[in-house]
Enzyme design. Structure first.
Site, PDB file in Angstrom:
ATOM      1  N   MET A  30       0.844  -1.203   0.000  1.00 49.98           N
ATOM      2  CA  MET A  30       0.000   0.000   0.000  1.00 49.98           C
ATOM      3  C   MET A  30       0.881   1.256   0.000  1.00 49.98           C
ATOM      4  O   MET A  30       0.430   2.345   0.341  1.00 49.98           O
ATOM      5  CB  MET A  30      -0.936  -0.009   1.204  1.00 49.98           C
ATOM      6  CG  MET A  30      -1.906  -1.194   1.173  1.00 49.98           C
ATOM      7  SD  MET A  30      -3.455  -0.933   2.010  1.00 49.98           S
ATOM      8  CE  MET A  30      -2.898  -0.655   3.675  1.00 49.98           C
ATOM      9  N   ASN A  32       4.141   3.905   0.896  1.00 44.91           N
ATOM     10  CA  ASN A  32       4.875   4.429   2.043  1.00 44.91           C
ATOM     11  C   ASN A  32       5.924   3.386   2.474  1.00 44.91           C
ATOM     12  O   ASN A  32       5.959   2.933   3.611  1.00 44.91           O
ATOM     13  CB  ASN A  32       3.940   4.788   3.200  1.00 44.91           C
ATOM     14  CG  ASN A  32       4.676   5.561   4.270  1.00 44.91           C
ATOM     15  OD1 ASN A  32       4.731   5.156   5.420  1.00 44.91           O
ATOM     16  ND2 ASN A  32       5.297   6.651   3.900  1.00 44.91           N
ATOM     17  N   LEU A  33       6.752   3.070   1.507  1.00 44.03           N
ATOM     18  CA  LEU A  33       7.639   1.911   1.645  1.00 44.03           C
ATOM     19  C   LEU A  33       8.761   2.142   2.651  1.00 44.03           C
ATOM     20  O   LEU A  33       9.306   3.232   2.752  1.00 44.03           O
ATOM     21  CB  LEU A  33       8.244   1.584   0.272  1.00 44.03           C
ATOM     22  CG  LEU A  33       7.218   1.338  -0.836  1.00 44.03           C
ATOM     23  CD1 LEU A  33       7.926   1.014  -2.148  1.00 44.03           C
ATOM     24  CD2 LEU A  33       6.234   0.243  -0.469  1.00 44.03           C
ATOM     25  N   GLY A  36      11.089  -2.922   5.501  1.00 42.58           N
ATOM     26  CA  GLY A  36      10.314  -4.169   5.503  1.00 42.58           C
ATOM     27  C   GLY A  36       9.820  -4.495   4.092  1.00 42.58           C
ATOM     28  O   GLY A  36       9.926  -5.631   3.613  1.00 42.58           O
ATOM     29  N   HIS A  37       9.281  -3.484   3.400  1.00 42.80           N
ATOM     30  CA  HIS A  37       8.826  -3.711   2.022  1.00 42.80           C
ATOM     31  C   HIS A  37      10.011  -4.059   1.111  1.00 42.80           C
ATOM     32  O   HIS A  37       9.903  -4.910   0.234  1.00 42.80           O
ATOM     33  CB  HIS A  37       8.167  -2.451   1.471  1.00 42.80           C
ATOM     34  CG  HIS A  37       6.909  -2.047   2.168  1.00 42.80           C
ATOM     35  ND1 HIS A  37       6.828  -0.929   2.956  1.00 42.80           N
ATOM     36  CD2 HIS A  37       5.675  -2.615   2.197  1.00 42.80           C
ATOM     37  CE1 HIS A  37       5.612  -0.807   3.427  1.00 42.80           C
ATOM     38  NE2 HIS A  37       4.884  -1.825   2.993  1.00 42.80           N
ATOM     39  N   GLN A  61     -10.391  -2.539   2.436  1.00 42.76           N
ATOM     40  CA  GLN A  61      -9.923  -3.219   3.662  1.00 42.76           C
ATOM     41  C   GLN A  61      -9.874  -2.296   4.871  1.00 42.76           C
ATOM     42  O   GLN A  61      -9.393  -2.692   5.925  1.00 42.76           O
ATOM     43  CB  GLN A  61      -8.559  -3.878   3.411  1.00 42.76           C
ATOM     44  CG  GLN A  61      -7.414  -2.925   3.169  1.00 42.76           C
ATOM     45  CD  GLN A  61      -6.152  -3.669   2.754  1.00 42.76           C
ATOM     46  OE1 GLN A  61      -6.024  -4.114   1.616  1.00 42.76           O
ATOM     47  NE2 GLN A  61      -5.206  -3.822   3.657  1.00 42.76           N
ATOM     48  N   LYS A 152       5.027  -9.980   9.311  1.00 42.94           N
ATOM     49  CA  LYS A 152       4.519  -8.967  10.247  1.00 42.94           C
ATOM     50  C   LYS A 152       2.979  -9.045  10.319  1.00 42.94           C
ATOM     51  O   LYS A 152       2.388  -8.972  11.377  1.00 42.94           O
ATOM     52  CB  LYS A 152       5.003  -7.598   9.768  1.00 42.94           C
ATOM     53  CG  LYS A 152       4.142  -6.423  10.122  1.00 42.94           C
ATOM     54  CD  LYS A 152       4.586  -5.788  11.397  1.00 42.94           C
ATOM     55  CE  LYS A 152       3.898  -4.513  11.767  1.00 42.94           C
ATOM     56  NZ  LYS A 152       2.605  -4.239  11.209  1.00 42.94           N
ATOM     57  N   ARG A 190       2.460   2.637   9.603  1.00 47.87           N
ATOM     58  CA  ARG A 190       1.693   3.356  10.633  1.00 47.87           C
ATOM     59  C   ARG A 190       2.583   3.847  11.781  1.00 47.87           C
ATOM     60  O   ARG A 190       2.124   4.660  12.594  1.00 47.87           O
ATOM     61  CB  ARG A 190       0.564   2.479  11.178  1.00 47.87           C
ATOM     62  CG  ARG A 190      -0.535   2.245  10.143  1.00 47.87           C
ATOM     63  CD  ARG A 190      -1.759   1.573  10.718  1.00 47.87           C
ATOM     64  NE  ARG A 190      -2.877   1.607   9.804  1.00 47.87           N
ATOM     65  CZ  ARG A 190      -3.268   0.602   9.017  1.00 47.87           C
ATOM     66  NH1 ARG A 190      -2.596  -0.538   9.019  1.00 47.87           N
ATOM     67  NH2 ARG A 190      -4.313   0.734   8.210  1.00 47.87           N
TER      68      ARG A 190
HETATM   69  O1  PAF Z   1      -0.236  -5.773   3.574  1.00 51.70           O
HETATM   70  C1  PAF Z   1      -0.642  -4.843   2.850  1.00 51.70           C
HETATM   71  O2  PAF Z   1       0.028  -3.849   2.602  1.00 51.70           O
HETATM   72  C2  PAF Z   1      -2.027  -4.946   2.236  1.00 51.70           C
HETATM   73  O3  PAF Z   1      -2.917  -5.560   3.099  1.00 51.70           O
HETATM   74  C3  PAF Z   1      -2.027  -5.634   0.869  1.00 51.70           C
HETATM   75  C4  PAF Z   1      -1.588  -7.083   0.957  1.00 51.70           C
HETATM   76  C5  PAF Z   1      -1.119  -4.880  -0.094  1.00 51.70           C
HETATM   77  C6  PAF Z   1      -3.444  -5.629   0.269  1.00 51.70           C
HETATM   78  O4  PAF Z   1      -3.927  -4.333   0.118  1.00 51.70           O
END
Ligand code: PAF
Length: 284
Positions: A30, A32-33, A36-37, A61, A152, A190
């Site tokens: 989503m 804002n890397l 971890g990403h 979600q 995580k 967050r």
């Molecule tokens: O973990 C996340 O960032 C989100 O839940 C995902 C898997 C990208 C789905 O929107």
């Protein structure tokens, strides 16, 4: 690194890669890397020829009153970070690309209740339905050989493994251990909501879960005591606890005496910031 927004643009790139026999990995995010990403991207590189990262803040979600509107969006920094991590393609779809008929009238999936109505799902009703809906769309659009997710969000990882199994996607799900700050705080977009004076408390979460895991390993039959102690410790650190739970790693059910592979999971509020974290707990 190329960036595409529409389905046609995405498919044009993917078609070429497939023709040349490339194995494709998808890293859904989503944005804002953080590190971890980038660990997910690194893992994706190791098991594929081409890496696609998606950035989409999925409205489906987020529950009412949650942080969808204020969720941090940092497209320029994200793009730079992905370039530096040697990602091949950034797919940053619009709402219209992901939900062409609008979200209100969209075809949606429902995550299995046994996994999605507990813990995170109990605190955030509908959250995992939104996750499986968007992740299945991403799987359909990208058609990856491999998809990479972080431990995580452990419950999310299990929900997605079930999605792949139930829907018969020919996709290997790869999981990557949680990346932590030097003080042990699990990296999360967050975390930037945390005020300076709340960081100290937030940094205790990991240690409290590690202590609970040790307690369960020492006295496996007394996992409920470990849960109670961890809850008390979190509250003493000034956090408001949504849940602390010792569960079977495989399906998040309550542990049976024969279970060896457990997980300690928690969600707690540090001021206005909701933190989640988990620790593996392997017996004997
Ligand atoms: O973990 C996340 O960032 C989100 O839940 C995902 C898997 C990208 C789905 O929107």
């Amino acid at each position: 690194m190329r960036q595409v927004q529409t389905r046609d643009q995405l498919w044009a790139v993917l078609r070429k890669w497939r023709r040349s026999g490339s194995r494709i990995a998808l890293v859904p995010t989503m944005g804002n890397l953080h590190e971890g990403h980038l660990a997910l991207v690194a893992a994706a590189r190791e098991c594929s020829d081409r890496v696609v990262a998606s950035i989409y803040v999925n409205p489906a979600q987020f529950g009412e009153g949650e942080d969808y509107e204020r969720y941090p969006r940092t497209p320029d920094e994200d793009r730079e970070a992905l370039e530096a991590a040697h990602c091949d393609l950034l797919f940053a779809p619009s709402d219209r690309t992901m939900y062409p008929g609008g979200l209100a009238d969209a075809t949606c999936l429902q995550a299995p209740r046994s996994l999605s109505a507990i813990l995170e799902g109990a605190a955030r009703p509908g959250h995992f339905d939104g996750v499986v809906t968007v992740v299945s769309r991403l799987f359909n659009l990208v058609g990856p050989d491999v998809a990479v997710f972080g431990e995580k969000d452990y419950q999310q990882l299990l929900v997605i493994q079930r999605l792949v199994e139930d829907m018969g996607y020919p996709i290997r799900v790869v999981s990557v251990p949680t990346v932590r700050s030097a003080a042990g705080l699990a990296l999360s977009s967050r975390n930037r909501y945390l005020q300076d004076e709340q960081r100290g408390a937030a940094e205790q979460l990991n240690g409290i879960l590690a202590a609970a895991a040790r307690r369960v390993i020492e006295s496996p039959g007394r996992w409920q005591e470990a849960e109670r102690e961890a809850r008390n410790s979190l509250e003493q650190s000034g956090m408001r606890v949504d849940y602390v739970a010792v569960r079977r790693a495989v399906d998040l059910d309550r542990p049976l005496p024969t279970d060896r592979d457990l997980r300690v999971l928690a969600a707690a509020w540090c001021g206005g910031t909701r933190l989640i974290d988990n620790r593996a707990c392997r017996l004997g």
